[in-house]
Design a protein around this motif. Structure first.
Motif, PDB file in Angstrom:
ATOM      1  N   MET A  98       1.076  -2.090  -0.298  1.00  0.00           N
ATOM      2  CA  MET A  98      -0.158  -0.320   0.023  1.00  0.00           C
ATOM      3  C   MET A  98       0.636   0.907   0.026  1.00  0.00           C
ATOM      4  O   MET A  98       0.504   2.331  -1.197  1.00  0.00           O
ATOM      5  N   PRO A  99       1.264   1.073   0.805  1.00  0.00           N
ATOM      6  CA  PRO A  99       2.556   2.206   0.945  1.00  0.00           C
ATOM      7  C   PRO A  99       2.674   2.567  -0.661  1.00  0.00           C
ATOM      8  O   PRO A  99       3.790   3.950  -1.302  1.00  0.00           O
ATOM      9  N   SER A 100       3.437   2.013  -0.938  1.00  0.00           N
ATOM     10  CA  SER A 100       4.488   1.749  -2.694  1.00  0.00           C
ATOM     11  C   SER A 100       3.437   2.324  -3.924  1.00  0.00           C
ATOM     12  O   SER A 100       3.655   3.190  -4.334  1.00  0.00           O
ATOM     13  N   ALA A 123      10.329  -6.576  -1.300  1.00  0.00           N
ATOM     14  CA  ALA A 123      10.159  -5.875  -1.933  1.00  0.00           C
ATOM     15  C   ALA A 123       9.571  -5.954  -3.235  1.00  0.00           C
ATOM     16  O   ALA A 123       8.474  -5.109  -4.404  1.00  0.00           O
ATOM     17  N   GLN A 124       8.654  -7.034  -3.410  1.00  0.00           N
ATOM     18  CA  GLN A 124       7.520  -7.731  -3.893  1.00  0.00           C
ATOM     19  C   GLN A 124       6.384  -7.124  -3.755  1.00  0.00           C
ATOM     20  O   GLN A 124       5.680  -6.601  -4.612  1.00  0.00           O
ATOM     21  N   GLY A 125       6.174  -6.015  -2.674  1.00  0.00           N
ATOM     22  CA  GLY A 125       5.055  -5.948  -2.204  1.00  0.00           C
ATOM     23  C   GLY A 125       5.548  -4.195  -2.580  1.00  0.00           C
ATOM     24  O   GLY A 125       3.974  -3.942  -3.462  1.00  0.00           O
ATOM     25  N   ILE A 126       6.684  -3.805  -2.795  1.00  0.00           N
ATOM     26  CA  ILE A 126       6.326  -2.967  -3.985  1.00  0.00           C
ATOM     27  C   ILE A 126       6.320  -2.612  -5.360  1.00  0.00           C
ATOM     28  O   ILE A 126       5.981  -1.908  -5.593  1.00  0.00           O
ATOM     29  N   ILE A 127       6.601  -3.542  -5.819  1.00  0.00           N
ATOM     30  CA  ILE A 127       6.682  -3.854  -7.224  1.00  0.00           C
ATOM     31  C   ILE A 127       4.717  -4.330  -7.614  1.00  0.00           C
ATOM     32  O   ILE A 127       4.176  -3.311  -8.319  1.00  0.00           O
ATOM     33  N   PHE A 128       4.341  -4.921  -7.234  1.00  0.00           N
ATOM     34  CA  PHE A 128       2.511  -5.419  -6.694  1.00  0.00           C
ATOM     35  C   PHE A 128       2.350  -3.401  -6.603  1.00  0.00           C
ATOM     36  O   PHE A 128       1.213  -3.598  -6.788  1.00  0.00           O
ATOM     37  N   GLY A 129       2.595  -2.744  -5.730  1.00  0.00           N
ATOM     38  CA  GLY A 129       2.035  -0.956  -5.758  1.00  0.00           C
ATOM     39  C   GLY A 129       2.180  -0.365  -6.774  1.00  0.00           C
ATOM     40  O   GLY A 129       2.068   0.584  -6.805  1.00  0.00           O
ATOM     41  N   ALA A 130       3.876  -0.658  -7.205  1.00  0.00           N
ATOM     42  CA  ALA A 130       4.037   0.157  -8.566  1.00  0.00           C
ATOM     43  C   ALA A 130       3.769  -0.019  -9.304  1.00  0.00           C
ATOM     44  O   ALA A 130       3.717   1.459 -10.267  1.00  0.00           O
ATOM     45  N   LEU A 131       4.225  -1.329 -10.075  1.00  0.00           N
ATOM     46  CA  LEU A 131       3.602  -1.097 -11.174  1.00  0.00           C
ATOM     47  C   LEU A 131       1.762  -1.096 -11.949  1.00  0.00           C
ATOM     48  O   LEU A 131       1.757  -0.618 -13.329  1.00  0.00           O
ATOM     49  N   ALA A 140     -10.616   6.301 -10.840  1.00  0.00           N
ATOM     50  CA  ALA A 140      -9.812   7.012  -9.918  1.00  0.00           C
ATOM     51  C   ALA A 140      -7.963   6.563 -10.786  1.00  0.00           C
ATOM     52  O   ALA A 140      -7.195   6.359  -9.507  1.00  0.00           O
ATOM     53  N   PRO A 141      -8.087   7.198 -11.975  1.00  0.00           N
ATOM     54  CA  PRO A 141      -6.315   6.840 -13.099  1.00  0.00           C
ATOM     55  C   PRO A 141      -5.376   7.260 -11.659  1.00  0.00           C
ATOM     56  O   PRO A 141      -4.342   6.685 -11.890  1.00  0.00           O
ATOM     57  N   ARG A 142      -6.036   8.532 -11.416  1.00  0.00           N
ATOM     58  CA  ARG A 142      -3.798   9.146 -10.527  1.00  0.00           C
ATOM     59  C   ARG A 142      -4.218   8.135  -9.193  1.00  0.00           C
ATOM     60  O   ARG A 142      -2.977   8.349  -8.834  1.00  0.00           O
ATOM     61  N   TYR A 143      -5.229   8.325  -8.519  1.00  0.00           N
ATOM     62  CA  TYR A 143      -4.583   7.241  -7.859  1.00  0.00           C
ATOM     63  C   TYR A 143      -5.016   5.198  -7.781  1.00  0.00           C
ATOM     64  O   TYR A 143      -4.791   5.003  -6.881  1.00  0.00           O
ATOM     65  N   ALA A 144      -4.431   5.166  -9.153  1.00  0.00           N
ATOM     66  CA  ALA A 144      -5.206   3.339  -9.286  1.00  0.00           C
ATOM     67  C   ALA A 144      -4.131   2.623  -8.620  1.00  0.00           C
ATOM     68  O   ALA A 144      -4.003   1.627  -7.656  1.00  0.00           O
ATOM     69  N   SER A 145      -2.860   3.754  -8.462  1.00  0.00           N
ATOM     70  CA  SER A 145      -1.538   2.410  -7.739  1.00  0.00           C
ATOM     71  C   SER A 145      -1.768   1.991  -6.563  1.00  0.00           C
ATOM     72  O   SER A 145      -1.826   1.256  -6.396  1.00  0.00           O
ATOM     73  N   PHE A 146      -2.664   3.579  -5.573  1.00  0.00           N
ATOM     74  CA  PHE A 146      -2.182   3.116  -4.194  1.00  0.00           C
ATOM     75  C   PHE A 146      -3.952   2.036  -4.269  1.00  0.00           C
ATOM     76  O   PHE A 146      -3.703   1.632  -3.338  1.00  0.00           O
ATOM     77  N   ILE A 147      -5.114   2.760  -4.855  1.00  0.00           N
ATOM     78  CA  ILE A 147      -5.669   1.898  -4.802  1.00  0.00           C
ATOM     79  C   ILE A 147      -5.465   0.009  -4.767  1.00  0.00           C
ATOM     80  O   ILE A 147      -5.938  -0.665  -4.533  1.00  0.00           O
TER      81      ILE A 147
END
Length: 512
Positions: free
Chosen positions: A117-119, A167-175, A436-443
């Motif tokens: 979630m933070p990523s 590290a994988q959590g960051i990838i899942f949140g960032a992609l 919310a395309p702007r916040y899609a990575s967070f959601i």
């Protein structure tokens, strides 16, 4: 009037692209395949493939890593103070209890819960390229170190698994942060699903080759190969992946204009003319929403978000669907072994078949979804609800029937249920890009968190039912899983939306 202000004014008067209206009039016809945006989707697909292969490697290797009863120690090396013994082939084996094995396999989930979630938030600020690339490098190096950590002791192995999960959590949140900038609305389902499907393909490949690698040259080779491939792919990633189309050196102007005008509300030609020179001189990378005060900060309207039913219409079915999916992946092999005396793990291809069929289902579903949108057969919200309905109702029906049929039919129902559930990737799973395309990575990062929580709770409930009464326990397990899955479906059908929410709207031309 300043060109930037004029463009903003015209954009506020433009139509919402979510329903695909007027796309043919607004944009030139730009080829899809052999385009940079589809190349980006394949790059993300391969990233997910490498990550999932590294993640799932331990699930296959641990069978060969554990010393089973009756297995002799052929090593001449003393194991005093040294946790690993070796077989006659020189490959270490360990005396790990089933509880320790379970903790090792779930340690990565704990790390993923911490960072996903933070990523997702920071990817909206910094972009996904650096976060994903650096995290993939860390994950790959740690994968190479797993055999060494296993030799040093369980505490080292646990630590590596947790950090690897982070590290994988960051990838899942960032992609997911790539898609608001790279995916035109009428191709959003296809492009994002191509990326997502790498997770399934990675598991499929590791199941097929994992058994052979464990047999020869040995289980450490799984981690060396997957980690080494990941390190090499990081070089390719940093060379070819870019956060937005404006900065990509290999994209042609027509595709660049098509993507930017599509993702920013189908900007009229007049806006393109007003902004082209300004973009070139000021380095504007895209029409990306920013905070209302025109600063470079990236605010998160969390309170408004959690008060919106459209937001919960994504989170609730994510939790409910993964309750059912986790039973497929964790509990069902035991069901087939106990009730039908058939262990599907004995046949690698049979174990991998649900994965490849799921990959086909995801890919085919995404093309059908975008076809329905491009031909204006259905509105966007109808497409999302249709695929959610099919992806949750049919698997529930097949799941309920599994305990009442023979083994061959049960496996068939398993494959169908698991495959059809992946139609949801054309439904509510990518709905954050709509509302919310702007916040899609967070959601989407929050989706992953709730799915992980579901995966942790579901096996515990399953174990409770089975421990009470093995005969009727499995029936209760699948009735409950199907009911929870259907609850998520109904919730989305009632409250799901496809319009950009008020808290996600902003139409200013700003920098990344």
């Amino acid at each position: 009037m300043d060109p930037l202000e004029t463009a903003n004014t015209l954009m506020r008067e433009s139509t919402n692209p979510q329903e695909g209206e007027g796309s043919k009039e607004q944009h030139p016809k730009v080829k899809r395949f052999c385009s940079v945006r589809y190349a980006m989707a394949i790059m993300i697909h391969l990233c997910n493939l490498v990550v999932s292969a590294q993640n799932f490697s331990l699930s296959i290797a641990i069978i060969a890593m554990v010393k089973h009863p009756g297995q002799s120690n052929q090593s001449n090396v003393s194991t005093e103070g040294y946790p690993g013994a070796t077989t006659d082939t020189g490959v270490p084996v360990y005396e790990w209890s089933s509880e320790i094995q379970g903790f090792l396999l779930s340690a990565m989930i704990g790390g993923t819960l911490i960072t996903t979630m933070p990523s997702g938030y920071f990817a909206g600020v910094l972009g996904g390229k650096k976060l994903s690339g650096l995290s993939l490098l860390i994950c790959s190096v740690l994968s190479i170190l797993i055999p060494l950590a296993a030799d040093y002791g369980l505490s080292y192995l646990f630590l590596i698994r947790i950090v690897q999960g982070m590290a994988q959590g960051i990838i899942f949140g960032a992609l997911p942060s790539f898609w608001p900038k790279w995916a035109p609305p009428l191709e959003r389902t296809q492009l994002s699903t191509i990326g997502f499907s790498g997770l399934t393909m990675g598991n499929f490949i590791i199941i097929l080759v994992g058994g052979f690698l464990c047999e020869s040259p040995g289980w450490p080779s799984m981690f060396y190969i997957s980690g080494g491939i990941g390190c090499i792919y990081c070089i390719i990633w940093f060379s070819l992946v870019y956060d937005d189309p404006m900065n990509h050196p290999f994209i042609n102007e027509s595709e660049k204009e098509y993507i930017i005008s599509s993702v920013t509300g189908q900007v009229p030609d007049k806006v393109k003319q007003l902004t082209s020179s300004h973009t070139a001189s000021k380095g504007l990378s895209c029409l990306e929403p920013k905070s209302p005060d025109n600063s470079s900060s990236w605010s998160l309207p969390f309170k408004a978000m959690i008060k919106t039913l459209a937001f919960w219409a994504i989170i609730v079915p994510s939790f409910c669907r993964f309750w059912l999916i986790s039973n497929f992946t964790i509990s069902l092999p035991s069901l087939l072994d106990n009730m039908f005396e058939l262990n599907i793990k004995r046949t690698g291809f049979l174990s991998a078949l649900p994965l490849i069929s799921s990959w086909v289902s995801m890919t085919l579903g995404s093309y059908i979804a975008d076809f329905l949108l491009s031909k204006k057969i259905l509105r966007l919200i109808r497409v999302r609800k249709l695929f959610t309905f099919l992806g949750m109702l049919l698997p529930s029906l097949f799941t309920v029937a599994i305990p009442y049929v023979n083994s061959i039919t049960a496996i068939t129902f398993l494959i169908l249920a698991n495959s059809l559930s992946h139609l949801c990737y054309s439904g509510f799973m990518i709905n954050p890009l709509d509302i919310a395309p702007r916040y899609a990575s967070f959601i989407m990062g929050l989706q992953t968190v709730f799915m992980s929580i579901s995966a942790l709770i579901s096996p515990i409930v399953t174990g409770y039912f089975i421990k009470q009464d093995a005969a009727t326990g499995w029936k209760n397990v699948f009735f409950l899983s199907s009911a929870i899955n259907l609850l998520g479906m109904v919730f989305y059908l009632i409250f799901g939306q496809a319009d950009i929410q008020d808290w996600a709207k902003d139409h200013r031309l700003t920098r990344f």
